[in-house]
Design an enzyme around this catalytic site. Structure first.
Site, PDB file in Angstrom:
ATOM      1  N   LYS A  11      74.639  55.642  20.945  1.00  0.00           N
ATOM      2  CA  LYS A  11      75.667  56.294  21.582  1.00  0.00           C
ATOM      3  C   LYS A  11      76.812  56.424  20.664  1.00  0.00           C
ATOM      4  O   LYS A  11      76.707  56.132  19.303  1.00  0.00           O
ATOM      5  CB  LYS A  11      76.407  55.359  22.861  1.00  0.00           C
ATOM      6  CG  LYS A  11      75.372  55.243  23.909  1.00  0.00           C
ATOM      7  CD  LYS A  11      75.916  54.558  24.828  1.00  0.00           C
ATOM      8  CE  LYS A  11      75.170  54.219  26.205  1.00  0.00           C
ATOM      9  NZ  LYS A  11      75.716  53.673  27.254  1.00  0.00           N
ATOM     10  N   TYR A  51      72.689  60.764  33.948  1.00  0.00           N
ATOM     11  CA  TYR A  51      73.459  59.776  34.741  1.00  0.00           C
ATOM     12  C   TYR A  51      73.759  60.044  35.989  1.00  0.00           C
ATOM     13  O   TYR A  51      74.725  59.842  36.540  1.00  0.00           O
ATOM     14  CB  TYR A  51      74.989  59.656  33.789  1.00  0.00           C
ATOM     15  CG  TYR A  51      74.861  58.843  32.504  1.00  0.00           C
ATOM     16  CD1 TYR A  51      74.312  57.806  32.487  1.00  0.00           C
ATOM     17  CD2 TYR A  51      75.494  59.273  31.442  1.00  0.00           C
ATOM     18  CE1 TYR A  51      74.152  56.932  31.288  1.00  0.00           C
ATOM     19  CE2 TYR A  51      75.446  58.603  30.131  1.00  0.00           C
ATOM     20  CZ  TYR A  51      74.592  57.231  30.154  1.00  0.00           C
ATOM     21  OH  TYR A  51      74.712  56.681  29.175  1.00  0.00           O
ATOM     22  N   ASN A 114      78.589  50.485  24.819  1.00  0.00           N
ATOM     23  CA  ASN A 114      77.696  49.327  24.588  1.00  0.00           C
ATOM     24  C   ASN A 114      76.562  50.135  23.786  1.00  0.00           C
ATOM     25  O   ASN A 114      75.671  49.518  23.966  1.00  0.00           O
ATOM     26  CB  ASN A 114      77.400  48.944  26.014  1.00  0.00           C
ATOM     27  CG  ASN A 114      76.901  50.137  26.807  1.00  0.00           C
ATOM     28  OD1 ASN A 114      76.716  51.306  26.438  1.00  0.00           O
ATOM     29  ND2 ASN A 114      76.599  49.885  28.120  1.00  0.00           N
ATOM     30  N   HIS A 117      71.717  53.554  24.847  1.00  0.00           N
ATOM     31  CA  HIS A 117      70.963  53.526  26.178  1.00  0.00           C
ATOM     32  C   HIS A 117      69.476  53.310  25.827  1.00  0.00           C
ATOM     33  O   HIS A 117      68.960  53.587  24.830  1.00  0.00           O
ATOM     34  CB  HIS A 117      70.988  55.141  26.717  1.00  0.00           C
ATOM     35  CG  HIS A 117      70.078  55.132  27.688  1.00  0.00           C
ATOM     36  ND1 HIS A 117      70.261  54.789  28.943  1.00  0.00           N
ATOM     37  CD2 HIS A 117      68.849  55.786  27.559  1.00  0.00           C
ATOM     38  CE1 HIS A 117      69.490  54.989  29.748  1.00  0.00           C
ATOM     39  NE2 HIS A 117      68.536  55.757  28.936  1.00  0.00           N
ATOM     40  N   GLU A 128      62.914  60.519  31.061  1.00  0.00           N
ATOM     41  CA  GLU A 128      63.919  60.632  29.678  1.00  0.00           C
ATOM     42  C   GLU A 128      63.449  61.221  28.367  1.00  0.00           C
ATOM     43  O   GLU A 128      64.170  62.094  27.854  1.00  0.00           O
ATOM     44  CB  GLU A 128      64.479  59.337  29.495  1.00  0.00           C
ATOM     45  CG  GLU A 128      65.548  58.779  30.786  1.00  0.00           C
ATOM     46  CD  GLU A 128      66.084  57.541  30.765  1.00  0.00           C
ATOM     47  OE1 GLU A 128      65.663  56.780  29.733  1.00  0.00           O
ATOM     48  OE2 GLU A 128      66.739  57.202  31.749  1.00  0.00           O
TER      49      GLU A 128
HETATM   50  P1  ADP Z   1      72.804  50.772  31.385  1.00  0.00           P
HETATM   51  O1  ADP Z   1      73.084  51.745  30.309  1.00  0.00           O
HETATM   52  O2  ADP Z   1      72.655  49.283  30.960  1.00  0.00           O
HETATM   53  O3  ADP Z   1      71.087  50.963  31.932  1.00  0.00           O
HETATM   54  P2  ADP Z   1      74.053  51.889  33.799  1.00  0.00           P
HETATM   55  O4  ADP Z   1      72.787  52.726  34.002  1.00  0.00           O
HETATM   56  O5  ADP Z   1      74.619  51.117  34.906  1.00  0.00           O
HETATM   57  O6  ADP Z   1      73.732  50.738  32.463  1.00  0.00           O
HETATM   58  O7  ADP Z   1      75.223  52.905  33.142  1.00  0.00           O
HETATM   59  C1  ADP Z   1      75.057  53.995  32.438  1.00  0.00           C
HETATM   60  C2  ADP Z   1      76.208  53.593  31.510  1.00  0.00           C
HETATM   61  O8  ADP Z   1      77.465  53.771  32.128  1.00  0.00           O
HETATM   62  C3  ADP Z   1      76.433  52.292  30.637  1.00  0.00           C
HETATM   63  O9  ADP Z   1      75.606  52.216  29.740  1.00  0.00           O
HETATM   64  C4  ADP Z   1      77.785  52.440  30.275  1.00  0.00           C
HETATM   65  O10 ADP Z   1      78.142  53.205  29.194  1.00  0.00           O
HETATM   66  C5  ADP Z   1      78.805  53.024  31.704  1.00  0.00           C
HETATM   67  N1  ADP Z   1      79.093  52.261  32.606  1.00  0.00           N
HETATM   68  C6  ADP Z   1      78.481  51.337  33.347  1.00  0.00           C
HETATM   69  N2  ADP Z   1      79.068  50.805  33.874  1.00  0.00           N
HETATM   70  C7  ADP Z   1      80.396  51.077  33.556  1.00  0.00           C
HETATM   71  C8  ADP Z   1      81.713  50.408  34.106  1.00  0.00           C
HETATM   72  N3  ADP Z   1      81.793  49.408  35.106  1.00  0.00           N
HETATM   73  N4  ADP Z   1      82.656  50.732  33.449  1.00  0.00           N
HETATM   74  C9  ADP Z   1      82.674  51.692  32.404  1.00  0.00           C
HETATM   75  N5  ADP Z   1      81.456  52.117  31.944  1.00  0.00           N
HETATM   76  C10 ADP Z   1      80.279  51.811  32.742  1.00  0.00           C
END
Ligand code: ADP
Length: 148
Positions: A11, A51, A114, A117, A128
Site C-alpha cells: 500500500k 473493496y 497497515n 493487502h 484478486e
Molecule cells: P484486511 O486488509 O486485513 O483483509 P479488511 O478487508 O477488513 O481487512 O479491510 C480492508 C482495508 O480497509 C484494511 O486493510 C484497511 O486499510 C481498511 N480498514 C479496515 N477496517 C478499517 C477501519 N475500522 N478503519 C479504517 N480503515 C479500515
C-alpha cells in the site's frame, strides 16, 4: 500442504516508508517465489471492486483517498499454503493489535495504514490475481537445478 499463489498489494504507506524490500524479504522467507510484480496507480473503480465488501463503511472514502495517494506494488507470490502463511506474517488489520513479530505490528500505524493487502482465501486469491494481473504478467517456470 498445497502450492498456492496469493495476491499482495504494498500500500502507499509501504511505498512512502521504503518498506517494500523489508516486507518482501519476509514474504519470500520460507521458500515463497515471486511469479509477478509491478507498480501501478490504482483507480477508484478497481478499488470499488477490490473493496466491495466495505463500500458502505464510514471510512471507505478515506480508504480510497489513501489507496490512490501513491502508486502501489502488486505482487503474485507462490508457495506452500502461501495464502495463510502471508496473512500470518502480515498480522491483524488493526496494526497496534496485531501479534508481535508481524509486519503490521512493527510498521503499521492503525486500522487503515497497515502496509499491505493480502488475499484471505484461495477463492479471493484467484479473483484478486485476475483483477491486478494480466495473464501474460504472471510467470510459471521451473528453475534449473544448478540455481537451487
Ligand atoms: P484486511 O486488509 O486485513 O483483509 P479488511 O478487508 O477488513 O481487512 O479491510 C480492508 C482495508 O480497509 C484494511 O486493510 C484497511 O486499510 C481498511 N480498514 C479496515 N477496517 C478499517 C477501519 N475500522 N478503519 C479504517 N480503515 C479500515
Amino acid at each position: 500442504m498445497s502450492i498456492e499463489t496469493t495476491l499482495i498489494l504494498f500500500k502507499p504507506d509501504a511505498v512512502e516508508k521504503n518498506l517494500i524490500g523489508e516486507a518482501l524479504r519476509r514474504f519470500e522467507e520460507g521458500g515463497n517465489t515471486v511469479r509477478g510484480i509491478k507498480m501501478m496507480q490504482l483507480s477508484p473503480e478497481i478499488l470499488a471492486e477490490h473493496y466491495a465488501h466495505i463500500t458502505d463503511r464510514p471510512f471507505y472514502p478515506r480508504l480510497i483517498q489513501f489507496m490512490t495517494s501513491t502508486p502501489v506494488i502488486a505482487l503474485a507470490l507462490e508457495g506452500e499454503n502461501v495464502i495463510s502463511v502471508v496473512r500470518e506474517k502480515l498480522g491483524a488489520t488493526d496494526s497496534p493489535n496485531a501479534d508481535d513479530g508481524t509486519i503490521r505490528k512493527e510498521y503499521g500505524l492503525n486500522s487503515m495504514f497497515n502496509i499491505c493487502h493480502a488475499s484471505d482465501s484461495p477463492e479471493t486469491a484467484e479473483v484478486e490475481l485476475k483483477r491486478f494481473f494480466k495473464p501474460e504478467e504472471l510467470f510459471s517456470f521451473q528453475a534449473e537445478d544448478y540455481l537451487k
